[in-house]
Write a protein that holds these residues in place. Structure first.
Motif, PDB file in Angstrom:
ATOM      1  N   GLN A 151       3.938  55.256 -25.800  1.00 40.86           N
ATOM      2  CA  GLN A 151       4.816  54.470 -24.725  1.00 40.86           C
ATOM      3  C   GLN A 151       4.777  52.753 -25.141  1.00 40.86           C
ATOM      4  O   GLN A 151       3.553  52.603 -25.542  1.00 40.86           O
ATOM      5  N   THR A 152       6.041  52.449 -24.971  1.00 41.18           N
ATOM      6  CA  THR A 152       5.618  51.114 -25.341  1.00 41.18           C
ATOM      7  C   THR A 152       6.615  50.395 -24.670  1.00 41.18           C
ATOM      8  O   THR A 152       8.337  50.300 -24.451  1.00 41.18           O
ATOM      9  N   ASN A 153       6.275  48.946 -24.719  1.00 41.83           N
ATOM     10  CA  ASN A 153       7.546  47.667 -24.065  1.00 41.83           C
ATOM     11  C   ASN A 153       7.197  46.848 -24.667  1.00 41.83           C
ATOM     12  O   ASN A 153       8.372  45.654 -24.716  1.00 41.83           O
ATOM     13  N   GLY A 154       6.572  47.025 -25.392  1.00 39.09           N
ATOM     14  CA  GLY A 154       6.971  45.942 -26.755  1.00 39.09           C
ATOM     15  C   GLY A 154       5.748  44.869 -27.194  1.00 39.09           C
ATOM     16  O   GLY A 154       5.324  44.314 -28.009  1.00 39.09           O
ATOM     17  N   LYS A 155       5.229  45.033 -25.819  1.00 36.22           N
ATOM     18  CA  LYS A 155       4.022  44.342 -25.803  1.00 36.22           C
ATOM     19  C   LYS A 155       2.872  44.964 -26.605  1.00 36.22           C
ATOM     20  O   LYS A 155       1.801  44.320 -26.585  1.00 36.22           O
ATOM     21  N   LEU A 213       3.896  58.731 -19.149  1.00 35.83           N
ATOM     22  CA  LEU A 213       4.423  59.284 -20.520  1.00 35.83           C
ATOM     23  C   LEU A 213       6.020  60.191 -19.966  1.00 35.83           C
ATOM     24  O   LEU A 213       6.665  60.973 -20.706  1.00 35.83           O
ATOM     25  N   THR A 214       4.960  61.257 -19.364  1.00 38.29           N
ATOM     26  CA  THR A 214       5.714  63.019 -18.928  1.00 38.29           C
ATOM     27  C   THR A 214       6.538  62.141 -18.107  1.00 38.29           C
ATOM     28  O   THR A 214       8.391  63.013 -19.047  1.00 38.29           O
ATOM     29  N   ASP A 215       7.082  61.116 -17.346  1.00 40.78           N
ATOM     30  CA  ASP A 215       8.550  60.492 -16.647  1.00 40.78           C
ATOM     31  C   ASP A 215       9.231  59.956 -17.866  1.00 40.78           C
ATOM     32  O   ASP A 215      10.581  60.518 -17.674  1.00 40.78           O
ATOM     33  N   GLN A 216       8.628  59.745 -18.531  1.00 39.64           N
ATOM     34  CA  GLN A 216       9.638  59.256 -20.099  1.00 39.64           C
ATOM     35  C   GLN A 216      10.540  60.595 -20.602  1.00 39.64           C
ATOM     36  O   GLN A 216      11.504  60.228 -20.397  1.00 39.64           O
ATOM     37  N   HIS A 217       9.563  61.368 -20.471  1.00 42.55           N
ATOM     38  CA  HIS A 217      10.486  62.653 -21.380  1.00 42.55           C
ATOM     39  C   HIS A 217      10.792  63.484 -20.740  1.00 42.55           C
ATOM     40  O   HIS A 217      11.569  64.407 -21.594  1.00 42.55           O
ATOM     41  N   GLU A 218      10.471  63.627 -19.664  1.00 44.22           N
ATOM     42  CA  GLU A 218      11.441  64.494 -18.633  1.00 44.22           C
ATOM     43  C   GLU A 218      12.873  64.055 -17.743  1.00 44.22           C
ATOM     44  O   GLU A 218      13.141  64.675 -17.003  1.00 44.22           O
ATOM     45  N   ALA A 219      12.748  62.897 -17.623  1.00 42.00           N
ATOM     46  CA  ALA A 219      14.012  61.356 -17.392  1.00 42.00           C
ATOM     47  C   ALA A 219      15.041  62.608 -17.646  1.00 42.00           C
ATOM     48  O   ALA A 219      16.327  62.353 -17.288  1.00 42.00           O
ATOM     49  N   GLY A 220      15.490  63.377 -19.398  1.00 38.65           N
ATOM     50  CA  GLY A 220      16.349  64.163 -18.820  1.00 38.65           C
ATOM     51  C   GLY A 220      16.898  65.218 -18.744  1.00 38.65           C
ATOM     52  O   GLY A 220      18.067  65.894 -18.678  1.00 38.65           O
ATOM     53  N   SER A 256       6.959  66.786 -12.369  1.00 36.17           N
ATOM     54  CA  SER A 256       5.805  65.595 -12.628  1.00 36.17           C
ATOM     55  C   SER A 256       4.842  66.106 -12.988  1.00 36.17           C
ATOM     56  O   SER A 256       4.355  67.168 -12.748  1.00 36.17           O
ATOM     57  N   VAL A 257       3.844  64.989 -12.779  1.00 38.40           N
ATOM     58  CA  VAL A 257       2.155  65.707 -12.878  1.00 38.40           C
ATOM     59  C   VAL A 257       1.869  66.106 -11.838  1.00 38.40           C
ATOM     60  O   VAL A 257       0.730  66.825 -11.724  1.00 38.40           O
ATOM     61  N   SER A 258       2.447  65.619 -10.447  1.00 44.74           N
ATOM     62  CA  SER A 258       1.451  65.991  -9.096  1.00 44.74           C
ATOM     63  C   SER A 258       2.470  67.473  -9.223  1.00 44.74           C
ATOM     64  O   SER A 258       1.792  67.973  -8.165  1.00 44.74           O
ATOM     65  N   ASP A 259       3.419  68.064  -9.669  1.00 45.15           N
ATOM     66  CA  ASP A 259       3.294  69.518  -9.825  1.00 45.15           C
ATOM     67  C   ASP A 259       1.828  70.281  -9.749  1.00 45.15           C
ATOM     68  O   ASP A 259       1.540  71.597 -10.194  1.00 45.15           O
ATOM     69  N   ALA A 260       0.855  69.542 -10.730  1.00 49.12           N
ATOM     70  CA  ALA A 260       0.204  70.070 -11.266  1.00 49.12           C
ATOM     71  C   ALA A 260      -1.064  70.389 -10.262  1.00 49.12           C
ATOM     72  O   ALA A 260      -1.451  69.409  -9.552  1.00 49.12           O
TER      73      ALA A 260
END
Length: 207
Positions: free
Chosen positions: A46-50, A128-135, A141-145
């Motif tokens: 995951q990146t924001n460019g920086k 990272l999870t939120d990014q790939h689960e967004a669609g 969610s990690v909090s589901d575990a």
């Protein structure tokens, strides 16, 4: 050695590089190895460019080599595909054409930090999870575990945070051919690689 990057294929615009990086799927993290052979790990990043952020298995010895090396290159691949000479109208005129491979990629280089703190690791995994689960219609969610299960899983990974010092973008999309040949290459993909076709159209339109 930096990636071979002829001027026709070089991409320097920050906004385009960031888009390519954020659209990339499975990436490569590469660093110098002790034996003279590079150490390489495949992982989502995951990146924001920086900064570039990810994690790998604690059992993977690469993280220790990364800590020792202190620097790494993250490789963000884009769409790619084979281009047949038969796609080019000019080939029928003079047969001066050979096969090639079109692709997009961005390399991010800089110092790297290894993260072992459980709180920071959870933040990395969550983002990272939120990014790939967004669609997803029902995103996980990690909090589901269960908390104890999650804690045990976090013990099995380490985080990596690369601070971007240098970005190198390459978009090899038939820019060295005339427009008729470029259109022929897009048609030749035959709908089998729409992501690459769209990349070629964007390069034609200056995006």
């Amino acid at each position: 050695m930096p990636v071979y990057n002829p001027p026709a294929f070089r991409e320097d615009r920050p906004e385009v590089l960031l888009r390519l990086m954020q659209q990339s799927g499975l990436c490569l993290l590469v660093s110098n190895g002790r034996s003279g052979v590079p150490d390489i790990t495949h992982l989502p990043l995951q990146t924001n460019g920086k900064i570039v952020v990810g994690h790998m298995a604690r059992a993977n010895p690469h993280w220790k080599a990364l800590r020792e090396a202190g620097r790494a290159i993250a490789v963000f691949p884009g769409p790619d595909g084979y281009i047949s000479p038969n796609s080019y109208p000019s080939k029928a005129e003079n047969h001066r054409a050979v096969p090639t491979w079109n692709y997009e990629t961005v390399h991010a280089e800089g110092p790297i930090e290894i993260v072992e703190d459980a709180g920071r690791l959870r933040d990395i995994v969550t983002a990272l999870t939120d990014q790939h689960e967004a669609g997803s219609a029902t995103p996980w969610s990690v909090s589901d575990a269960p908390a104890d299960y999650l804690a045990s899983q976090l013990k099995g990974i380490v985080g990596v945070v690369l601070t971007v010092e240098t970005l190198t973008g390459k978009r090899k999309l038939s820019q060295n051919r005339n427009e008729a040949d470029r259109e022929g290459a897009r048609i030749g993909l035959g709908g089998q690689n729409e992501a690459l076709v769209q990349a070629m159209l964007r390069s034609r339109d200056g995006d």
